[in-house]
Design an enzyme around this catalytic site. Structure first.
Site, PDB file in Angstrom:
ATOM      1  N   ARG A   1     -27.640 -12.440 131.794  1.00 53.59           N
ATOM      2  CA  ARG A   1     -28.382 -11.323 132.363  1.00 53.59           C
ATOM      3  C   ARG A   1     -28.569 -11.485 133.867  1.00 53.59           C
ATOM      4  O   ARG A   1     -29.639 -11.206 134.409  1.00 53.59           O
ATOM      5  CB  ARG A   1     -29.751 -11.201 131.693  1.00 53.59           C
ATOM      6  CG  ARG A   1     -29.721 -10.714 130.246  1.00 53.59           C
ATOM      7  CD  ARG A   1     -29.132  -9.333 130.155  1.00 53.59           C
ATOM      8  NE  ARG A   1     -29.481  -8.674 128.904  1.00 53.59           N
ATOM      9  CZ  ARG A   1     -28.689  -7.830 128.270  1.00 53.59           C
ATOM     10  NH1 ARG A   1     -27.492  -7.584 128.762  1.00 53.59           N
ATOM     11  NH2 ARG A   1     -29.056  -7.243 127.152  1.00 53.59           N
TER      12      ARG A   1
ATOM     13  N   ASP B   1     -17.096 -15.900 135.144  1.00 53.83           N
ATOM     14  CA  ASP B   1     -17.590 -14.728 134.432  1.00 53.83           C
ATOM     15  C   ASP B   1     -17.170 -14.874 132.970  1.00 53.83           C
ATOM     16  O   ASP B   1     -16.304 -15.689 132.642  1.00 53.83           O
ATOM     17  CB  ASP B   1     -16.983 -13.466 135.056  1.00 53.83           C
ATOM     18  CG  ASP B   1     -17.407 -12.210 134.342  1.00 53.83           C
ATOM     19  OD1 ASP B   1     -18.589 -12.106 133.969  1.00 53.83           O
ATOM     20  OD2 ASP B   1     -16.556 -11.333 134.142  1.00 53.83           O
TER      21      ASP B   1
ATOM     22  N   ASN C   1     -18.164  -6.830 139.804  1.00 55.17           N
ATOM     23  CA  ASN C   1     -19.430  -7.561 139.830  1.00 55.17           C
ATOM     24  C   ASN C   1     -19.234  -9.048 140.075  1.00 55.17           C
ATOM     25  O   ASN C   1     -20.203  -9.795 140.179  1.00 55.17           O
ATOM     26  CB  ASN C   1     -20.193  -7.341 138.516  1.00 55.17           C
ATOM     27  CG  ASN C   1     -19.365  -7.712 137.300  1.00 55.17           C
ATOM     28  OD1 ASN C   1     -18.147  -7.616 137.309  1.00 55.17           O
ATOM     29  ND2 ASN C   1     -20.021  -8.138 136.249  1.00 55.17           N
ATOM     30  N   ASP C   2     -17.990  -9.508 140.152  1.00 48.50           N
ATOM     31  CA  ASP C   2     -17.713 -10.921 140.433  1.00 48.50           C
ATOM     32  C   ASP C   2     -17.300 -11.166 141.882  1.00 48.50           C
ATOM     33  O   ASP C   2     -17.092 -12.311 142.281  1.00 48.50           O
ATOM     34  CB  ASP C   2     -16.591 -11.434 139.515  1.00 48.50           C
ATOM     35  CG  ASP C   2     -16.914 -11.247 138.043  1.00 48.50           C
ATOM     36  OD1 ASP C   2     -18.062 -11.540 137.672  1.00 48.50           O
ATOM     37  OD2 ASP C   2     -16.034 -10.800 137.286  1.00 48.50           O
TER      38      ASP C   2
ATOM     39  N   ASP D   1     -13.086 -11.233 136.995  1.00 49.70           N
ATOM     40  CA  ASP D   1     -12.095 -10.162 136.907  1.00 49.70           C
ATOM     41  C   ASP D   1     -12.617  -8.797 137.338  1.00 49.70           C
ATOM     42  O   ASP D   1     -11.849  -7.844 137.394  1.00 49.70           O
ATOM     43  CB  ASP D   1     -11.578 -10.039 135.469  1.00 49.70           C
ATOM     44  CG  ASP D   1     -12.601  -9.404 134.541  1.00 49.70           C
ATOM     45  OD1 ASP D   1     -13.781  -9.793 134.614  1.00 49.70           O
ATOM     46  OD2 ASP D   1     -12.224  -8.518 133.760  1.00 49.70           O
TER      47      ASP D   1
ATOM     48  N   PHE E   1     -26.074   5.335 133.838  1.00 50.64           N
ATOM     49  CA  PHE E   1     -26.247   3.884 133.719  1.00 50.64           C
ATOM     50  C   PHE E   1     -26.156   3.212 135.082  1.00 50.64           C
ATOM     51  O   PHE E   1     -25.431   3.655 135.960  1.00 50.64           O
ATOM     52  CB  PHE E   1     -25.151   3.320 132.802  1.00 50.64           C
ATOM     53  CG  PHE E   1     -25.040   1.828 132.848  1.00 50.64           C
ATOM     54  CD1 PHE E   1     -25.851   1.039 132.053  1.00 50.64           C
ATOM     55  CD2 PHE E   1     -24.153   1.211 133.709  1.00 50.64           C
ATOM     56  CE1 PHE E   1     -25.764  -0.333 132.101  1.00 50.64           C
ATOM     57  CE2 PHE E   1     -24.051  -0.163 133.765  1.00 50.64           C
ATOM     58  CZ  PHE E   1     -24.860  -0.934 132.957  1.00 50.64           C
TER      59      PHE E   1
END
Length: 1251
Positions: free
Chosen positions: A867, A454, A896-897, A893, A596
């Site tokens: 993206r 990432d 989303n990883d 970290d 969001f």
């Protein structure tokens, strides 16, 4: 949702590529429904008639029913499930948890059953049974039983200790207390007594005992603060809130006791952040979501008390549902080791079969004609050969090492502790040590081919500083290059005029302050007002200071920037937000918050001003904002130019815009918005669709630029990993230009790098597909493979590709529903056949295109994917694993990883600014990216070398030991007679040779850690499997065969015609066995000395101590005293003392040892002299290298001015607090400080001329 599914029709995807990114869900699990309806449920008007109408269809998806304060309801017969035969239990679990495996009665049988499920243990149990057959076995039963008991005992003790700890923990947790409504009032009850449907009261700092629906609390509007550290590792407080109706009516004990609400919700599952349900009460239905649920394991904070209704208890709670199904990762060496054990077993079968045939032949030729060998049995030679086959299976069983797996686990455990104890990977600033969260993957750290990283928070610090901005086409900020160190010549902006300034923002453009204070350009004030109002930040005051808690560090930095420039966010309630505008407090009505998510890449807020006007304020990534701008935006091009400048400086950007809304337009839109807000299914999709209708024709205000600096040591780490032939792929949600410039800054990309983009890749892949089609198409599986390169040899190339291009290239396009009409369920056999063939063609084409893409990408020295969604990150990792068969490592970290961390062979989590989800899902964790080089180049490489040496030596010593029986069989009529004393066979692997090899697997190192980092090229041996493979295995096997031959035939030759000092021949079987055993123990222990590269006192003591231990035990076992006590077990009485007093025997032993070792020494010498490895060369000059000056770390600098690239950034992949805010919950004053507060930074000074 219609039930007439047979007549349902859909549209197939378009045949042309579509560059729209597939909107993946970031947190899909196996528990989610595969098919969901897409229709938006009509708005409920909260009357009894419509509530009852809506209740029935809702039950089709939400089948879990809870009745408040009614335990008998949950005990009805239709809620009972058959557990075993006629034994039934309730569908609803009680709240007692059970994490232990055994009790006093089941421990021994269950533990033995589990251990004997392992093939090796079961194999030795079968041998033990065979040894009980006297016609077969020539070995004493204890030769197999003692080693087996040692292995079983060590494992059982470890399991027992672990289970006792679990028992204590379960007892402690189940006996915790809380207050439960019983007989109309609150009474203290233990956790294990709580049941579904109970109403409970929790107090400040209490743990939540079950998954409960929050009914009310002591806070205004029944807000409740919880800490979720046990669930996701995050220590920052989160907010939960009750329904307005329960907050209003369920505050007192008497109303809680009479509460009779009925809940229908989803079945128990493991999705921590999702919940769907409906409360039916007071003739009305109320939708429920995750913001109203307190999960077991949370801790109540900053809330005096709260009340809740138990929805899921015990094993049904989400934290317990997440406690299982852990993905088990195994190393490459594990698989190879298992195959080698299978190979050894095949060799054992073949040797035993050959010797059995030999015995049958010998029996027919010699045995039957020798009267003195007659045993009273008239068995045929073939039958005797059959018995001897099993006899040799027993005699040669030590070829299959019983203690191998236990020894491997001990070594891995020790190596994991070395990682945990490494002070050079300890981050003192946050008191964070490195942590090996698994003990099974250490040696695989030394074999990594690809690293998937990432960007934000992994390569960068994820500490955001407001640096620059562009307002109405004008750039504000520092215009100097980073190399110009003249900050002292420019005065920092003084924010003392602003009472709300936090004093942490360093900014140097005084002209911007003048513009704000003068008000000459209203867009400037509008810009900062937007930052102050368009967000989901939570606020409280501590000691008179404002404290913000944001959903992402970016948002926190922007709100703090607005605060310092005079527009301070002060407070919010359900429908209002209060802003201090240059000292004047103004309150705005909040009409809607359009939150969001990672697909929208923007958020909006709709407010009504005190003057009565309705305005929408929006901020987001430039790619999505520019698509929604009104065609008349005069500063559009100037802002684009500013974005290019910001991108060149690796700043993270987003665009700000607004629009005014007519009352009629808002009223019509709000109806759709309210309908989507209460939808029971696909609520998120319905809201996103409604958001799109209002977020259009926007007016551009400008753009912000935030700095996220690289972590210390990132360029040096990437450089060293590249020299170790490790390729690094960066997978990020950021804009292409931002990621590209960070690539240059961290030296992943250089001036000499030729960069290929998505359109270039597409043409190359298309040409390759055409070539393959011309050679026979994607089905030409039997054609000889043609190795083609996409690029000409030489040159340094990198690939930069976006998520949309990735979807197109990999044929993962979003389905279009306006092209090919087809039946969802084929109704004829022809339709079914055609559909199957079409699917096969598409799948084959997709697979070939994916393989081609991976081949192309792997020819590049670096790959940057921008993206990309979390699911795409995992997909890219999986593609490389699948098609390159390479060892992968993923590092990140944030939440989303997590997908890619779990997908890769090795997952590394960095404990940073985005919580602990990545760390909790990882195999290894630490605080800084730079520690990765030490983890791989030092610990990984050492672990690989140690494990390879251990395995090679382990197989060697077992073959050298066992095959002596094979050679002996040629001289004993293939009768399965052993060449050693039974007790020597028993203790050989347990005592005489175990410690030295264990210590070598724990402590050995060919070069020091400093030299390992200085010469990264040493790492390549692990990537190429040079130290442990089938070739090395057969070399060890051959070495063991030759050693066994020498150890047998030299003593045999010495004993054939020998007379001792007493005039008698010492050629008896027992003396012969002692001689071979003594030579064997000395040889294999000295052999490990030759294999040891790093000597310590412990190594030397273990080698010589093992030899001394052998002689000590042998003399004891051969003494007359122990023979008197156990005459049948110890039959070598006096053999050791009689044999070893003969100098000729010692000469024989020394000769055998020398012949075994001297060729090894000679070969090693010649190899190091003529064909030295890189490690050999460094060892040869290590004294000189140690004396040289250590390499200095280069100062980290950003490489500016590489090119002009436009940049934008993606928000973090999580929603904010919009649902909570719009649900009407004001924020309490007592709050913990913001975790990701903006740190001290250095702003740049830049001013352009008037546009």
């Amino acid at each position: 949702m219609s039930t007439e599914r047979d007549s349902e029709t859909t549209f197939d995807e378009d045949s042309q590529p579509n560059d729209e990114v597939v909107p993946y869900s970031d947190d899909e699990t196996e528990d989610e429904l595969d098919d969901q309806g897409s229709a938006v449920e009509p708005e409920q008007n909260r009357v009894n008639r419509e509530a009852e109408e809506n209740r029935e269809p809702f039950r089709k998806e939400c089948t879990w029913q809870v009745k408040a304060n009614d335990r008998k309801y949950h005990e009805q017969p239709h809620f009972m499930n058959t557990k075993f035969l006629c034994i039934k239990e309730s569908k609803y679990a009680n709240n007692a948890i059970k994490t232990y495996k055994y009790n006093a009665f089941t421990f021994i049988p269950m533990n033995l059953f589990e251990q004997f499920k392992r093939a090796a243990n079961l194999y030795f149990l079968a041998l033990l049974i065979l040894q009980a057959v006297p016609q077969i076995s020539t070995l004493a039963w204890y030769t197999t039983l003692v080693p087996l008991l040692v292995v079983l005992g060590v494992t059982a003790i470890k399991d027992l200790v672990d289970d006792v700890a679990r028992h204590k923990m379960d007892k402690e947790i189940n006996n915790r207390t809380c207050e439960v409504i019983k007989d109309g009032r609150f009474k203290v009850a233990k956790w294990k007594e709580i049941q579904v449907g109970d109403v409970i009261r929790l107090k400040k700092n209490d743990f939540v005992p079950a998954d409960i629906l929050l009914l009310s609390s002591s806070e205004p509007n029944s807000l409740c603060y919880v800490e979720t550290a046990e669930l996701d590792g995050e220590t920052n407080l989160k907010f939960k809130m009750s329904l307005e109706i329960t907050d209003q009516y369920l505050q007192r004990e008497d109303t809680l006791a009479t509460f009779d609400g009925f809940i229908e919700c989803e079945e128990p599952n493991n999705r921590l952040d999702k919940f769907t349900g409906t409360l039916f009460w007071r003739n009305t239905s109320f939708p429920l979501d995750a913001d109203k649920i307190l999960l077991r394991g949370c801790v109540i904070r900053n809330t005096d008390f709260c009340h809740g209704l138990v929805i899921f208890a015990g094993a049904d709670t989400k934290i317990m549902k997440n406690s299982g199904k852990t993905r088990f990762k195994r190393t490459k060496i594990d698989y190879l080791m298992n195959y080698m054990v299978y190979t050894i077993f095949v060799v054992l079968i073949l040797l035993s079969a050959g010797l059995a045939i030999g015995h049958a032949y010998w029996e027919a030729q010699v045995g039957n004609s020798s009267w003195y060998l007659y045993d009273g049995e008239d068995d045929t030679p073939s039958y005797r050969g059959f018995l001897i086959f099993w006899g040799y299976i027993i005699v040669l069983n030590t070829m299959v090492p019983i203690s191998l797996y236990v020894s491997v686990e001990v070594i891995r455990l020790g190596q994991s502790h070395f990682i945990n104890w490494d002070l050079q990977m300890y981050y003192a600033e946050k008191d964070t040590p490195a942590k090996a969260r698994t003990t099974t993957l250490n040696e695989q750290l030394g074999q990594i081919h690809y690293i998937f990283s990432d960007k934000t928070g992994t390569l960068t610090q994820n500490i955001m500083t407001f640096k620059k901005c562009c307002i109405n086409g004008q750039i504000y900020g520092d215009h100097r290059d980073a190399s110009q160190h003249n900050h002292n010549k420019i005065e920092q902006v003084d924010f003392s005029w602003n009472t709300y300034a936090d004093g942490k923002l360093a900014f140097y453009d005084h002209y911007l302050i003048e513009q704000i204070q003068s008000g000459k350009e209203p867009e400037v004030r509008q810009f900062f007002f937007l930052l102050a109002v368009c967000h989901t930040v939570m606020v409280d005051r501590t000691d008179g200071q404002l404290n913000y808690q944001a959903a992402s560090p970016d948002e926190g930095a922007l709100v703090n920037a607005a605060r310092n420039f005079g527009f301070a966010f002060l407070a919010r309630t359900q429908n209002t937000i209060t802003i201090s505008e240059l000292g004047t407090e103004r309150t705005y009505n909040v009409l809607a918050i359009l939150d969001f998510n990672s697909d929208r890449k923007r958020m909006s807020i709709i407010v009504r001003t005190p003057e009565g006007n309705i305005k929408l304020y929006c901020k987001g990534a430039d790619t999505v904002i520019y698509e929604r701008l009104h065609r008349m935006n005069p500063t559009k091009q100037e802002t684009q130019d500013a974005l290019d400048i910001f991108a060149n400086e690796t700043l993270r950007t987003l665009c700000l815009c607004y629009k005014e809304i007519e009352e009629k337009e808002f009223t019509e839109w709000n109806k759709k918005f309210m309908a989507a807000s209460v939808a029971s299914t696909n609520r998120d999709e319905a809201l996103d669709k409604v958001y799109e209708e209002i977020e259009k024709d926007l007016i551009l205000l400008g753009a912000t630029a935030i700095e996220d600096k690289l972590q210390d040591g990132v360029p040096e780490t990437i450089s060293k990993l590249a020299k170790a032939d490790i390729k690094i792929w960066v997978l990020t949600g950021d804009k292409k230009e931002t990621a590209e410039n960070i690539g240059f800054a961290c030296e992943l990309l250089t001036e000499d790098t030729t960069i290929c983009y998505g359109e270039d890749i597409n043409s190359l892949l298309h040409a390759r597909m055409e070539n393959q089609r011309n050679r026979g198409g994607v089905y030409a599986k039997f054609a000889p493979p043609v190795q083609e390169s996409f690029f000409p040899p030489g040159g340094n190339r990198a690939l930069i590709i976006t998520g949309s291009w990735l979807n197109e290239i990999l044929l993962e396009k979003k389905t279009k529903r306006n092209k090919i009409l087809k039946l969802k369920f084929p109704r004829t056999e022809e339709e079914r056949r055609m559909r199957t063939q079409s699917k096969r063609r598409l799948e084959a084409k997709k697979e070939q295109r994916q393989k081609n893409f991976v081949d192309l990408a792997c020819e590049c020295s670096a790959v940057i994917c921008c993206r990309v969604t979390p699911k795409q990150k995992a997909m890219v990792v999986d593609l490389v694993k699948r098609y390159k068969k390479a060892i992968t490592l993923a590092i990140g970290d944030g939440a989303n990883d997590v997908n890619m961390i779990k997908t890769a062979h090795i997952g590394v989590g960095i404990s940073g600014q985005e919580g602990m989800q990545a760390v909790m899902s990882s195999d290894y964790s630490f605080a800084q990216f730079r520690y990765l080089q030490r983890l791989l180049l030092v610990h990984g490489r050492w672990s690989y070398i140690r494990m390879c040496k251990f395995l090679r030596y382990f197989f060697y010593k077992n073959f050298a030991f066992t095959l002596v029986h094979f050679w002996y069989s040629f001289f004993n009529g293939y009768s399965a007679q052993t060449a050693y004393e039974d007790w020597f066979i028993t203790l050989y692997n347990v005592l005489y040779t175990s410690l030295p090899v264990l210590l070598m697997g724990l402590l050995d190192q060919d070069v020091s850690d400093k030299l390992s980092l200085r010469f990264p090229g040493l790492y390549i041996v692990g990537q190429r499997d040079l130290l442990f493979n089938y070739k090395r295995f057969f070399v060890s096997l051959l070495h063991g065969v030759l050693t066994s031959m020498i150890l047998f035939f030299i003593p045999l030759g010495a004993y054939l015609q020998t007379v001792g000092q007493d005039g008698e021949a010492p050629s008896d079987y027992q003396s012969f066995a002692v001689t071979i055993a003594s030579a064997l123990v000395i040889t294999v222990n000295f052999q490990i000395g030759l294999d040891t590269s790093y000597w310590t006192f412990v190594n030397a003591f273990s080698i010589f101590g093992s030899i001394a231990l052998y002689f000590g035990i042998m003399f004891d076992f051969h003494s007359a005293g122990i023979h008197v006590l156990f005459p049948s077990a110890f039959q070598f009485t006096g053999t050791a003392s009689n044999a070893l007093r003969q100098p000729y025997i010692w000469l024989t032993i020394i000769l055998a040892v020398a012949v075994c070792l001297l060729p090894v020494v000679a070969i090693r010498f010649l190899s190091m002299t003529i064909w030295p490895s890189e490690s050999d060369k460094i060892q040869k000059h290590r004294k000189r290298l140690k004396a040289e000056e250590q390499w200095q770390r280069r100062q980290q600098v950003f490489r500016r001015g590489v090119s002009t690239r436009r940049s934008a950034y993606a928000f973090s992949h999580q929603r904010g607090y919009a649902d909570l805010i719009s649900s009407g919950r004001s924020i309490r004053k007592k709050r913990s400080p913001l975790d990701a507060i903006v740190a001290d930074g250095t702003a740049e000074y830049r001013r352009t001329g008037d546009s």
